[in-house]
Design an enzyme around this catalytic site. Sequence first.
Site, mmCIF file in Angstrom:
data_model
loop_
_atom_site.group_PDB
_atom_site.id
_atom_site.type_symbol
_atom_site.label_atom_id
_atom_site.label_comp_id
_atom_site.label_asym_id
_atom_site.label_seq_id
_atom_site.Cartn_x
_atom_site.Cartn_y
_atom_site.Cartn_z
ATOM 1 N N GLY A 43 -1.309 3.755 10.113
ATOM 2 C CA GLY A 43 -2.693 3.354 10.401
ATOM 3 C C GLY A 43 -2.878 2.519 11.652
ATOM 4 O O GLY A 43 -3.995 2.326 12.113
ATOM 5 N N CYS A 184 -8.480 5.279 2.451
ATOM 6 C CA CYS A 184 -7.065 4.947 2.648
ATOM 7 C C CYS A 184 -6.393 5.056 1.287
ATOM 8 O O CYS A 184 -6.979 4.636 0.277
ATOM 9 C CB CYS A 184 -6.931 3.527 3.191
ATOM 10 S SG CYS A 184 -5.221 2.967 3.290
ATOM 11 N N HIS A 186 -4.194 3.443 -0.161
ATOM 12 C CA HIS A 186 -3.922 2.206 -0.913
ATOM 13 C C HIS A 186 -5.165 1.631 -1.597
ATOM 14 O O HIS A 186 -5.052 0.860 -2.529
ATOM 15 C CB HIS A 186 -3.374 1.130 0.029
ATOM 16 C CG HIS A 186 -1.970 1.371 0.470
ATOM 17 N ND1 HIS A 186 -1.589 2.485 1.164
ATOM 18 C CD2 HIS A 186 -0.848 0.621 0.311
ATOM 19 C CE1 HIS A 186 -0.291 2.404 1.426
ATOM 20 N NE2 HIS A 186 0.178 1.287 0.923
#
Length: 269
Positions: A43, A184, A186
């Site tokens: 990222g 994302c 996560h």
Amino acid sequence: MDSRPIGIFDSGIGGLTVLREITASLPGERLVYLGDTARLPYGTKSPETIIRYSLQNARFLLGKGIKLLVVACNSASSVSIPRLREEMPVPVMGVIQPGAERAAGATRSGVVGVIGTRATIASGAYERAITGLRPGVRLISRACPLFVPLVEEGWVDNEICRLTVESYLGDLRAEGLDTLVLGCTHYPLLKQAIGEALGGRVALIDSAEAVAGQVAALLRREGLESGEGDAGDREYFVTDASERFREVGQRCLGQGIDRLELVDIMPGA
Ligand code: DGL
């Protein structure tokens, strides 16, 4: 019937949230997962680097005889899907389009938030996909780079987590958004903290869930579904630190990781 595995890759552990959802909706499918932990995070990297890493990951999984490639990483999906589709002899699915479709379908107020890594937000991929589906939507995009290390550390419900989420997202409460894309891998693990920071009235779009439904539809459409007696075994590969992956991965997956192997995907490099 096609008993070849589905290949899934992420920069590391977060893509396990995608694997978990695919397992839940398609328990009979064999899955091969690659976490490129040696080169994490993606990222913070440039599109050129992320594309190069993605092609290497894809070739490794192709060597495992996969029938479909799922790019379970938003940063990789946001920049590498066209190149992967050019190169791969099997269908390629990313997480951006499925998440965008859910968000475009969910919003009533017409104000949609998108959060992700710096690479994902800089690519504008979610914004293009959502406005392509719902041209009038107002988008508010924001990179939240500290969310990934929080999840990796397991700090998903303590004071530091709440303060970090509030710092990134607190001002969005005044924007009238009713839908937020968790762009994302996560971020689904921070759902509770994010929901609370936004005051609980915002639909949180989990691209992991969205992609699982689309994988099932694609397998059906292309005649690639596994046979009825297939066991759905799972194999995991990482490019670094397999014990750390096992420990944090169990949190993402909600269960143990058995067949895990450390690999060098670029021998001699
Ligand atoms: N998997 C990445 C993503 O979904 C997050 C971690 C990283 O930056 O590599 O964007």
